[in-house]
Design a protein around this motif. Structure first.
Motif, mmCIF file in Angstrom:
data_model
loop_
_atom_site.group_PDB
_atom_site.id
_atom_site.type_symbol
_atom_site.label_atom_id
_atom_site.label_comp_id
_atom_site.label_asym_id
_atom_site.label_seq_id
_atom_site.Cartn_x
_atom_site.Cartn_y
_atom_site.Cartn_z
ATOM 1 N N ARG A 94 -0.384 -4.665 10.132
ATOM 2 C CA ARG A 94 0.155 -5.764 10.952
ATOM 3 C C ARG A 94 -0.803 -6.944 11.001
ATOM 4 O O ARG A 94 -0.377 -8.087 11.055
ATOM 5 N N ASN A 95 -2.109 -6.679 10.973
ATOM 6 C CA ASN A 95 -3.090 -7.769 10.998
ATOM 7 C C ASN A 95 -3.082 -8.574 9.713
ATOM 8 O O ASN A 95 -3.269 -9.785 9.736
ATOM 9 N N CYS A 96 -2.868 -7.908 8.587
ATOM 10 C CA CYS A 96 -2.938 -8.632 7.311
ATOM 11 C C CYS A 96 -1.557 -8.932 6.740
ATOM 12 O O CYS A 96 -1.456 -9.367 5.593
ATOM 13 N N MET A 97 -0.515 -8.723 7.515
ATOM 14 C CA MET A 97 0.866 -8.948 7.074
ATOM 15 C C MET A 97 1.169 -8.159 5.798
ATOM 16 O O MET A 97 1.784 -8.656 4.868
ATOM 17 N N GLY A 98 0.721 -6.927 5.755
ATOM 18 C CA GLY A 98 0.933 -6.072 4.598
ATOM 19 C C GLY A 98 2.114 -5.137 4.806
ATOM 20 O O GLY A 98 2.686 -5.032 5.888
ATOM 21 N N VAL A 99 2.460 -4.459 3.734
ATOM 22 C CA VAL A 99 3.559 -3.502 3.750
ATOM 23 C C VAL A 99 3.027 -2.175 3.252
ATOM 24 O O VAL A 99 2.303 -2.120 2.261
ATOM 25 N N GLY A 100 3.399 -1.109 3.935
ATOM 26 C CA GLY A 100 2.979 0.220 3.521
ATOM 27 C C GLY A 100 4.177 1.126 3.324
ATOM 28 O O GLY A 100 5.167 1.035 4.043
ATOM 29 N N ILE B 170 6.167 6.410 15.231
ATOM 30 C CA ILE B 170 5.115 5.491 14.795
ATOM 31 C C ILE B 170 5.651 4.505 13.764
ATOM 32 O O ILE B 170 5.256 3.347 13.738
ATOM 33 N N ALA B 171 6.571 4.946 12.933
ATOM 34 C CA ALA B 171 7.047 4.130 11.811
ATOM 35 C C ALA B 171 7.955 3.001 12.284
ATOM 36 O O ALA B 171 8.685 3.139 13.261
ATOM 37 N N ASP B 172 7.895 1.870 11.578
ATOM 38 C CA ASP B 172 8.797 0.759 11.856
ATOM 39 C C ASP B 172 10.161 0.985 11.211
ATOM 40 O O ASP B 172 11.188 0.644 11.769
ATOM 41 N N LEU C 19 -1.455 5.478 12.940
ATOM 42 C CA LEU C 19 -1.620 4.409 13.938
ATOM 43 C C LEU C 19 -2.628 3.366 13.462
ATOM 44 O O LEU C 19 -2.410 2.161 13.613
ATOM 45 N N ALA C 20 -3.738 3.807 12.877
ATOM 46 C CA ALA C 20 -4.738 2.867 12.360
ATOM 47 C C ALA C 20 -4.191 2.086 11.167
ATOM 48 O O ALA C 20 -4.420 0.876 11.051
ATOM 49 N N LEU C 21 -3.427 2.764 10.292
ATOM 50 C CA LEU C 21 -2.827 2.090 9.139
ATOM 51 C C LEU C 21 -1.821 1.029 9.588
ATOM 52 O O LEU C 21 -1.792 -0.078 9.056
ATOM 53 N N ARG C 22 -1.023 1.350 10.587
ATOM 54 C CA ARG C 22 -0.050 0.374 11.088
ATOM 55 C C ARG C 22 -0.743 -0.840 11.693
ATOM 56 O O ARG C 22 -0.329 -1.977 11.480
ATOM 57 N N ALA C 23 -1.830 -0.628 12.424
ATOM 58 C CA ALA C 23 -2.579 -1.747 13.008
ATOM 59 C C ALA C 23 -3.188 -2.631 11.920
ATOM 60 O O ALA C 23 -3.136 -3.867 12.004
ATOM 61 N N LEU D 250 0.847 -1.163 0.000
ATOM 62 C CA LEU D 250 0.000 0.000 0.000
ATOM 63 C C LEU D 250 0.895 1.229 0.000
ATOM 64 O O LEU D 250 1.811 1.322 0.809
ATOM 65 N N GLY D 251 0.671 2.140 -0.883
ATOM 66 C CA GLY D 251 1.467 3.360 -0.956
ATOM 67 C C GLY D 251 0.625 4.588 -0.709
ATOM 68 O O GLY D 251 -0.445 4.757 -1.287
ATOM 69 N N VAL D 252 1.099 5.444 0.169
ATOM 70 C CA VAL D 252 0.430 6.717 0.449
ATOM 71 C C VAL D 252 1.445 7.813 0.159
ATOM 72 O O VAL D 252 2.477 7.902 0.816
ATOM 73 N N LEU D 253 1.153 8.629 -0.844
ATOM 74 C CA LEU D 253 2.077 9.682 -1.242
ATOM 75 C C LEU D 253 1.659 11.020 -0.653
ATOM 76 O O LEU D 253 0.470 11.338 -0.602
ATOM 77 N N SER D 254 2.616 11.791 -0.199
ATOM 78 C CA SER D 254 2.416 13.144 0.354
ATOM 79 C C SER D 254 1.405 13.147 1.486
ATOM 80 O O SER D 254 0.421 13.890 1.473
ATOM 81 N N LEU D 255 1.647 12.341 2.486
ATOM 82 C CA LEU D 255 0.768 12.270 3.646
ATOM 83 C C LEU D 255 0.860 13.574 4.434
ATOM 84 O O LEU D 255 1.950 14.029 4.764
ATOM 85 N N GLY D 256 -0.262 14.186 4.740
ATOM 86 C CA GLY D 256 -0.295 15.430 5.489
ATOM 87 C C GLY D 256 -0.111 16.650 4.624
ATOM 88 O O GLY D 256 0.186 17.730 5.123
ATOM 89 N N ASP D 257 -0.280 16.519 3.334
ATOM 90 C CA ASP D 257 -0.137 17.638 2.415
ATOM 91 C C ASP D 257 -1.312 18.612 2.603
ATOM 92 O O ASP D 257 -2.150 18.442 3.485
#
Length: 147
Positions: free
Chosen positions: A30-36, A57-59, A23-27, A1-8
Motif C-alpha cells: 500500500r505504501n509503494c502502490m504495488g500489487v501482490g 487480510i486480503a483485498d 499483514l506486513a506485505l499488505r502494508a 510481486l508474486g508469492v507462490l504456495s504461501l504457508g507450504d
C-alpha cells in the motif's frame, strides 16, 4: 510481486506464521502502490480458522476450482476447465464493494489454452431439442372446424 504456495511445508510446522507476513506485505504494497499475488496451497484450505483469517487480510479473494480433480462434471461444462468464484472485492476509497460483481448468479468459468487464459461469464446453452421447440402433433392431420 508474486508469492507462490504461501504457508507450504517450507514455512515450517506453524502455518499461523503466515498471518504477520501477510499483514506486513499488505502494508508495504500500500505504501509503494504495488500489487501482490499470493497463492495458497490446498493444505491450508482445510483449516477453516486460518483460511478465514487469510481471507479477511486480503483485498481481493478469488477461488479457482479445476474440473481436472473432479470425476463427475456436468456436460454443460465440457468446453471449460474450471470455475472462478469471486468472494471478495476491494473497497478502498468507497463505502461498499460493488455488489453487482458479488451476486450468487455471477458465475465465471475459465479455459486454459496454450498461450491464453480465458475467463468468460457462464451462460447455459439454449435447449435446441425437437421436443422443447415444437409440438409433438402430426402436422399432416387436418381438423375440420365448423362455424
Amino acid at each position: 510481486l508474486g508469492v507462490l504456495s504461501l504457508g507450504d511445508v517450507l514455512w515450517g510446522d506453524d502455518p499461523h506464521r503466515v498471518l504477520p507476513f501477510l499483514l506486513a506485505l499488505r502494508a508495504l504494497l500500500r505504501n509503494c502502490m504495488g500489487v501482490g499475488l499470493v497463492t495458497i496451497p490446498s493444505s491450508l484450505h482445510d483449516k477453516d480458522d486460518l483460511s478465514d483469517k487469510i481471507g479477511s487480510i486480503a483485498d481481493f479473494l478469488v477461488k479457482l476450482t479445476s474440473f481436472d480433480s473432479q470425476e463427475n462434471v456436468s456436460p454443460v461444462y465440457k468446453d471449460y476447465h474450471g470455475i472462478i468464484k469471486i468472494s471478495r472485492i476491494s473497497s478502498l476509497g468507497v463505502l461498499t464493494p460493488p455488489t453487482h460483481l458479488l451476486k450468487d448468479d455471477n458465475e465465471l468459468v475459465f479455459k486454459s489454452r496454450r498461450n491464453k487464459f480465458e475467463i468468460e461469464k457462464f451462460h447455459l446453452p439454449p435447449d435446441l431439442s425437437v421436443t422443447a421447440s415444437r409440438d409433438m402433433k402430426d402436422p399432416k392431420v387436418k381438423k375440420n372446424i365448423d362455424f
